[in-house]
Design an enzyme around this catalytic site. Structure first.
Site, PDB file in Angstrom:
ATOM      1  N   LYS A 161       0.867  -1.175   0.000  1.00  7.47           N
ATOM      2  CA  LYS A 161       0.000   0.000   0.000  1.00  7.47           C
ATOM      3  C   LYS A 161       0.907   1.230   0.000  1.00  7.47           C
ATOM      4  CE  LYS A 161      -3.894   1.651   2.694  1.00  7.47           C
ATOM      5  NZ  LYS A 161      -4.432   1.721   4.035  1.00  7.47           N
TER       6      LYS A 161
ATOM      7  N   HIS B 230      -0.100   4.496   0.406  1.00  6.03           N
ATOM      8  CA  HIS B 230      -0.630   5.675   1.103  1.00  6.03           C
ATOM      9  C   HIS B 230      -1.050   5.229   2.510  1.00  6.03           C
ATOM     10  CE1 HIS B 230      -3.995   3.549  -0.714  1.00  6.03           C
ATOM     11  NE2 HIS B 230      -4.730   4.020   0.267  1.00  6.03           N
TER      12      HIS B 230
END
Ligand code: OMP
Length: 226
Positions: A113, A115
């Site tokens: 991921k 963010h």
């Protein structure tokens, strides 16, 4: 063959009823053509998760108390994405509620991921911790090796592995057993399982499914423990 414990036959019975355990002809990830397939993702209702996570937790507690090959005490259960995640979560819960044992939970993402909190790992950080990997099925050990690599890469120490089903097959070299190969990485006697292929054979022997039993035995002769 040793008699099955109640929790083992209960789990096999449930797995048959809901189609998680099937007999036929299945191509495995390893390319082997198997007369059976155990699809743990079907084990997805509250009642079956209760049966399954109690069996995982019981297997872990027995392993911690084992005289022959004890599992060292550990800090974190790691459930590899995806199927290991709910099983590790529900087992951590049962270890607490039924065995008064508090362990952390960690799991990985298949895609990093970029963010928010970011990264590949979720849950309690494994760095510097003793970790047990909990997963569904072990055949050639590829998936398990991948999980060990992830934990080690993030600074954890893998001190054991718990599977729902150990298919008791020879490893990628076709000679040594998968369990022996994985124990070479995590320590002797530290790969545990709720069910083994021999338990499925023992169950078939009592069920009158003779065709399936014969197919299982010849698969064992080809790919089972030597
Ligand atoms: P290995 O990576 O070869 O050990 O295979 C284990 C994985 O194969 C499991 O995590 C499953 O994704 C899948 N599998 C099953 O789920 N059930 C089986 O009965 C057999 C396999 C398999 O493909 O070997």
């Amino acid at each position: 063959m040793a008699a099955l414990a109640d929790y083992q036959s209960t789990l096999i019975q449930h797995a048959m009823e809901i189609g998680a355990l099937k007999f036929g002809a299945f191509t495995l990830k390893s390319g082997r053509i198997s007369p059976y397939f155990f699809n743990a993702s079907v084990l997805s209702s509250g009642p079956i998760l209760a049966v399954l996570s109690s069996a995982y937790a019981g297997t872990i507690v027995d392993a911690l108390n084992s005289a022959e090959s004890p599992l060292p005490t550990f800090d974190i259960l790691f459930g590899p994405a995806y199927k290991g995640i709910p099983f590790a979560a529900t087992t951590a819960l049962v270890l607490h509620t039924q065995h008064n044992l508090g362990v952390g939970l960690a799991y990985d993402r298949k895609e990093a991921k970029d963010h928010g909190e970011g990264g590949m790992m979720v849950g309690v950080p494994v760095a510097g911790k003793k970790v047990v990997i909990l997963d569904d099925v072990m055949t050639s050990g590829k998936a398990c090796r991948g999980a060990i690599d992830i934990v080690v890469k993030h600074g954890g120490e893998v001190i054991g592995v718990v599977q729902c089903l150990d298919r008791e097959e020879v490893g990628q070299d076709g000679v040594s057993s998968t369990v022996a190969e994985i124990e070479g990485l995590v320590g002797k006697g530290r790969v545990k399982s709720i069910l083994k292929m021999r338990d499925l054979i023992a169950w078939l022997e009592t069920s009158g499914m003779t065709g399936e039993l014969e197919a299982m035995k010849s698969y064992w002769d080809q790919y089972g423990l030597k």
